[in-house]
Design a protein around this motif. Structure first.
Motif, PDB file in Angstrom:
ATOM      1  N   HIS B 146       0.827  -1.216   0.000  1.00 41.65           N
ATOM      2  CA  HIS B 146       0.000   0.000   0.000  1.00 41.65           C
ATOM      3  C   HIS B 146       0.857   1.260   0.000  1.00 41.65           C
ATOM      4  N   SER B 147       0.249   2.357  -0.418  1.00 38.96           N
ATOM      5  CA  SER B 147       0.922   3.660  -0.415  1.00 38.96           C
ATOM      6  C   SER B 147       0.251   4.632   0.556  1.00 38.96           C
ATOM      7  N   TYR B 148      -0.972   4.315   0.961  1.00 39.19           N
ATOM      8  CA  TYR B 148      -1.724   5.162   1.886  1.00 39.19           C
ATOM      9  C   TYR B 148      -2.048   4.348   3.134  1.00 39.19           C
ATOM     10  N   TYR B 149      -2.245   5.032   4.257  1.00 40.07           N
ATOM     11  CA  TYR B 149      -2.528   4.315   5.501  1.00 40.07           C
ATOM     12  C   TYR B 149      -3.687   4.980   6.238  1.00 40.07           C
ATOM     13  N   PRO B 150      -4.427   4.211   7.027  1.00 41.98           N
ATOM     14  CA  PRO B 150      -5.566   4.776   7.757  1.00 41.98           C
ATOM     15  C   PRO B 150      -5.086   5.624   8.932  1.00 41.98           C
ATOM     16  N   ASP B 151      -5.652   6.805   9.069  1.00 42.19           N
ATOM     17  CA  ASP B 151      -5.349   7.678  10.205  1.00 42.19           C
ATOM     18  C   ASP B 151      -6.676   8.065  10.854  1.00 42.19           C
ATOM     19  N   PRO B 152      -7.173   7.197  11.764  1.00 40.16           N
ATOM     20  CA  PRO B 152      -8.481   7.462  12.371  1.00 40.16           C
ATOM     21  C   PRO B 152      -8.412   8.648  13.330  1.00 40.16           C
ATOM     22  N   ALA B 153      -9.514   9.390  13.415  1.00 39.31           N
ATOM     23  CA  ALA B 153      -9.548  10.592  14.258  1.00 39.31           C
ATOM     24  C   ALA B 153      -9.534  10.228  15.742  1.00 39.31           C
ATOM     25  N   GLU B 154     -10.212   9.155  16.086  1.00 37.91           N
ATOM     26  CA  GLU B 154     -10.323   8.806  17.509  1.00 37.91           C
ATOM     27  C   GLU B 154      -9.326   7.717  17.876  1.00 37.91           C
ATOM     28  N   PRO B 155      -8.586   7.929  18.981  1.00 35.64           N
ATOM     29  CA  PRO B 155      -7.596   6.926  19.404  1.00 35.64           C
ATOM     30  C   PRO B 155      -8.234   5.563  19.652  1.00 35.64           C
ATOM     31  N   THR B 156      -9.482   5.544  20.059  1.00 35.38           N
ATOM     32  CA  THR B 156     -10.138   4.267  20.353  1.00 35.38           C
ATOM     33  C   THR B 156     -10.324   3.427  19.092  1.00 35.38           C
ATOM     34  N   ALA B 157     -10.214   4.056  17.926  1.00 36.74           N
ATOM     35  CA  ALA B 157     -10.379   3.310  16.666  1.00 36.74           C
ATOM     36  C   ALA B 157      -9.114   2.551  16.285  1.00 36.74           C
ATOM     37  N   ARG B 158      -8.003   2.846  16.994  1.00 35.18           N
ATOM     38  CA  ARG B 158      -6.733   2.187  16.644  1.00 35.18           C
ATOM     39  C   ARG B 158      -6.679   0.785  17.227  1.00 35.18           C
ATOM     40  N   LEU B 159      -6.658  -0.189  16.344  1.00 36.47           N
ATOM     41  CA  LEU B 159      -6.693  -1.580  16.776  1.00 36.47           C
ATOM     42  C   LEU B 159      -5.296  -2.183  16.805  1.00 36.47           C
ATOM     43  N   CYS B 160      -4.460  -1.818  15.830  1.00 38.68           N
ATOM     44  CA  CYS B 160      -3.088  -2.308  15.850  1.00 38.68           C
ATOM     45  C   CYS B 160      -2.177  -1.311  15.142  1.00 38.68           C
ATOM     46  N   ARG B 161      -0.868  -1.511  15.343  1.00 35.85           N
ATOM     47  CA  ARG B 161       0.088  -0.510  14.903  1.00 35.85           C
ATOM     48  C   ARG B 161       1.248  -1.156  14.179  1.00 35.85           C
ATOM     49  N   THR B 162       1.737  -0.472  13.138  1.00 36.17           N
ATOM     50  CA  THR B 162       2.889  -0.923  12.372  1.00 36.17           C
ATOM     51  C   THR B 162       3.745   0.303  12.110  1.00 36.17           C
ATOM     52  N   GLU B 163       5.040   0.078  11.898  1.00 34.88           N
ATOM     53  CA  GLU B 163       5.958   1.194  11.719  1.00 34.88           C
ATOM     54  C   GLU B 163       6.584   1.151  10.326  1.00 34.88           C
ATOM     55  N   TYR B 164       6.448   2.236   9.583  1.00 36.43           N
ATOM     56  CA  TYR B 164       7.156   2.332   8.294  1.00 36.43           C
ATOM     57  C   TYR B 164       7.439   3.812   8.058  1.00 36.43           C
ATOM     58  N   GLY B 165       8.517   4.278   8.667  1.00 39.51           N
ATOM     59  CA  GLY B 165       8.794   5.705   8.617  1.00 39.51           C
ATOM     60  C   GLY B 165       7.980   6.432   9.660  1.00 39.51           C
ATOM     61  N   VAL B 166       6.688   6.186   9.664  1.00 41.72           N
ATOM     62  CA  VAL B 166       5.814   6.673  10.728  1.00 41.72           C
ATOM     63  C   VAL B 166       5.119   5.471  11.344  1.00 41.72           C
ATOM     64  N   PRO B 167       4.762   5.597  12.637  1.00 48.44           N
ATOM     65  CA  PRO B 167       3.889   4.552  13.165  1.00 48.44           C
ATOM     66  C   PRO B 167       2.491   4.800  12.598  1.00 48.44           C
ATOM     67  N   PHE B 168       1.834   3.768  12.118  1.00 47.03           N
ATOM     68  CA  PHE B 168       0.468   3.993  11.617  1.00 47.03           C
ATOM     69  C   PHE B 168      -0.464   2.887  12.105  1.00 47.03           C
ATOM     70  N   ALA B 169      -1.752   3.178  12.018  1.00 49.72           N
ATOM     71  CA  ALA B 169      -2.760   2.210  12.447  1.00 49.72           C
ATOM     72  C   ALA B 169      -2.935   1.188  11.328  1.00 49.72           C
ATOM     73  N   SER B 170      -2.337  -0.001  11.516  1.00 44.67           N
ATOM     74  CA  SER B 170      -2.452  -1.021  10.473  1.00 44.67           C
ATOM     75  C   SER B 170      -3.771  -1.780  10.584  1.00 44.67           C
ATOM     76  N   GLY B 171      -4.519  -1.459  11.634  1.00 51.35           N
ATOM     77  CA  GLY B 171      -5.869  -2.002  11.767  1.00 51.35           C
ATOM     78  C   GLY B 171      -6.699  -0.986  12.524  1.00 51.35           C
ATOM     79  N   ILE B 172      -7.977  -0.844  12.159  1.00 52.10           N
ATOM     80  CA  ILE B 172      -8.854   0.112  12.834  1.00 52.10           C
ATOM     81  C   ILE B 172     -10.187  -0.578  13.125  1.00 52.10           C
ATOM     82  N   GLU B 173     -10.928  -0.008  14.065  1.00 53.25           N
ATOM     83  CA  GLU B 173     -12.220  -0.614  14.364  1.00 53.25           C
ATOM     84  C   GLU B 173     -13.176   0.419  14.912  1.00 53.25           C
TER      85      GLU B 173
END
Lengths: 258, 201
Positions: B146-173
């Motif tokens: 992928h080239s784009y990543y999910p950036d949910p507005a609410e922290p509670t939506a962050r289900l899991c995290r992955t790092e690639y230059g930036v930490p990003f939410a690799s799963g949301i809920e």
């Protein structure tokens, strides 16, 4: 951290895995589906199947192989060899391949890259390229086709950049000088290409020991390393190679036993 | 249970189908909005461009059907582009998306030694004890393209995290919706386990 991928390559002829040296003389070494499953269970990160079946009418065999592989292994795999049209690409992708690779045909008809990328997305289109050391070329390497038998007037670096521009999402760079020797990858060439493009580069040709992979994934700056003989003939196993890479500080995916 | 995989012409579903079959579930492939009404578990895969995917979903009426399915409280699993277009919008061609989870799909920054797209195996750290990762240790690798990543507005939506230059939410809920940026169907045995966990939940 993004891990370096170990890719095992299977050359398939008439539905059987085969292995040749410098594209001369091939020996059958097993059933590709059986071998794919064994490598999957051994924790390989990706597989590549090259169809080297000579006759077009026997290509259907390859589609069956791809379907059977797709039903059994759950990691990405790429199919190449004999792909000359968007329809050929579609057949392999629908059979379950994640990506298709084009080599000779793309050199002769580069627009197949644009067409494939437009229909299936860049991530599906892999450029396979065979490079031969040649000081007369600007980058020092000449593109060769037909498995190394035909020289072209294309410069390696120019061609790879053009292919990336046209929509190739990955490059499998095979050194004809190193292929089948088991003396190590062509590091200079790999590093040059990997630094020039923004898509992943899979180094191919010359793997004989885990140290060769350490070198090409480090100094050679490859994103992935393709291996064949060193695992097909039992000299090494994928877990052994991964342990050696991890010990040398190369980030690799831990072995997961299914 | 009636599981369905949504086909909206965004890439190849074959690998998702074989993976779901492998973990022991029957399913239907659905491409018409009315078919979603009969499903009680939905897998929503896809690769490619967010704007193109949204255009197909809007034109076919699937966008509205997906919103209604979600409001109905039934479980839904987005994969890859399916984890981006559930947000409000994507930076990719400034696409307006489904708006099921507040947030934006952003472009990966890339940078030194980090090519974009992000292709390959990378580690996933999930919120402790989350049922989706039951039986899977922390920091195991999954396959990404992928080239784009999910950036949910609410922290509670962050289900899991992955790092690639930036930490990003690799799963949301959010509520009944789970969406992962990686490809569980191509992530070996742990990927199959994620699919099985979703289908069994």
């Amino acid at each position: 951290m993004l891990e370096k991928r170990i890719v095992v390559c299977l050359d398939v002829r008439d539905g059987k895995t085969t292995k040749g040296v410098k594209f001369k003389g091939n020996v059958d070494i097993g059933d590709p589906v059986e071998m794919a499953r064994r490598y999957y269970e051994d924790g390989v990160d990706e597989l590549v199947f090259y169809d080297i079946t000579a006759s077009a009418e026997r290509r259907g065999i390859m589609r069956e192989v791809v379907e059977r592989v797709a039903a059994e292994i759950f990691i990405p795999f790429c199919v190449g060899g004999g792909i000359g049209s968007v329809e050929d690409m579609r057949a392999m992708l629908l059979a379950g391949a994640e990506k298709v690779s084009v080599n000779t045909h793309a050199v002769l008809h580069p627009e197949i890259i644009d067409a494939g990328a437009r229909v299936f997305g860049n991530q599906c289109i892999v450029l396979g390229v065979d490079a031969l050391r040649d000081n007369e070329m600007p980058s020092g390497y000449r593109v060769v086709i037909h498995g190394g038998r035909t020289h072209t007037e294309r410069d390696l670096l120019q061609w790879v950049l053009e292919a990336e521009n046209r929509g190739a999402g990955e490059v499998v760079l095979n050194s004809i000088d190193a292929d089948g020797t088991q003396d190590g990858y062509e590091l200079t060439c790999t590093r040059m290409v990997s630094e020039a493009v923004n898509v992943p580069v899979v180094a191919s040709g010359g793997a004989g020991t885990p140290e060769h992979l350490v070198a090409v994934l480090g100094e050679g700056k490859a994103d992935a390393a393709l291996i064949a003989s060193m695992v097909h003939f039992g000299g090494y196993t994928v877990p052994q190679i991964k342990r050696a890479l991890a010990a040398a500080g190369v980030p690799v995916r831990e072995h997961v036993k299914p | 249970m009636r599981a369905a995989i949504v086909d909206y012409n965004a890439g190849n579903l074959r690998s998702v189908e074989t993976a779901v079959r492998r973990v022991g579930y029957e399913f239907q492939v659905v491409s018409r909005p009315e078919s979603l009404k009969d499903a009680d578990k939905l897998v929503f895969p896809g690769v490619g461009d967010a704007a193109a995917a949204m255009a197909v979903l809007e034109r076919t009426g699937l966008a509205q059907a997906l919103r209604e399915y979600y409001s109905g409280g039934r479980p839904m699993l987005g994969i890859c582009i399916g984890a981006q277009i559930v947000l409000d919008r994507s930076e990719e061609n400034n696409a307006s998306c489904l708006g099921l989870i507040p947030g934006v799909a952003r472009r990966l920054p890339g940078g030194e030694g980090r090519k974009v797209p992000h292709i390959g195996w990378n580690q996933v750290r999930y919120r402790d004890d989350h049922w989706l990762f039951k039986g899977i240790p922390q920091d195991k690798s999954f396959y990404f393209v992928h080239s784009y990543y999910p950036d949910p507005a609410e922290p509670t939506a962050r289900l899991c995290r992955t790092e690639y230059g930036v930490p990003f939410a690799s799963g949301i809920e959010r509520e009944n919706l789970i969406a992962v940026q990686f490809h569980p169907e191509k992530s070996g045995e742990f990927g199959l386990r994620v699919l099985a966990n979703f289908l069994a939940h």
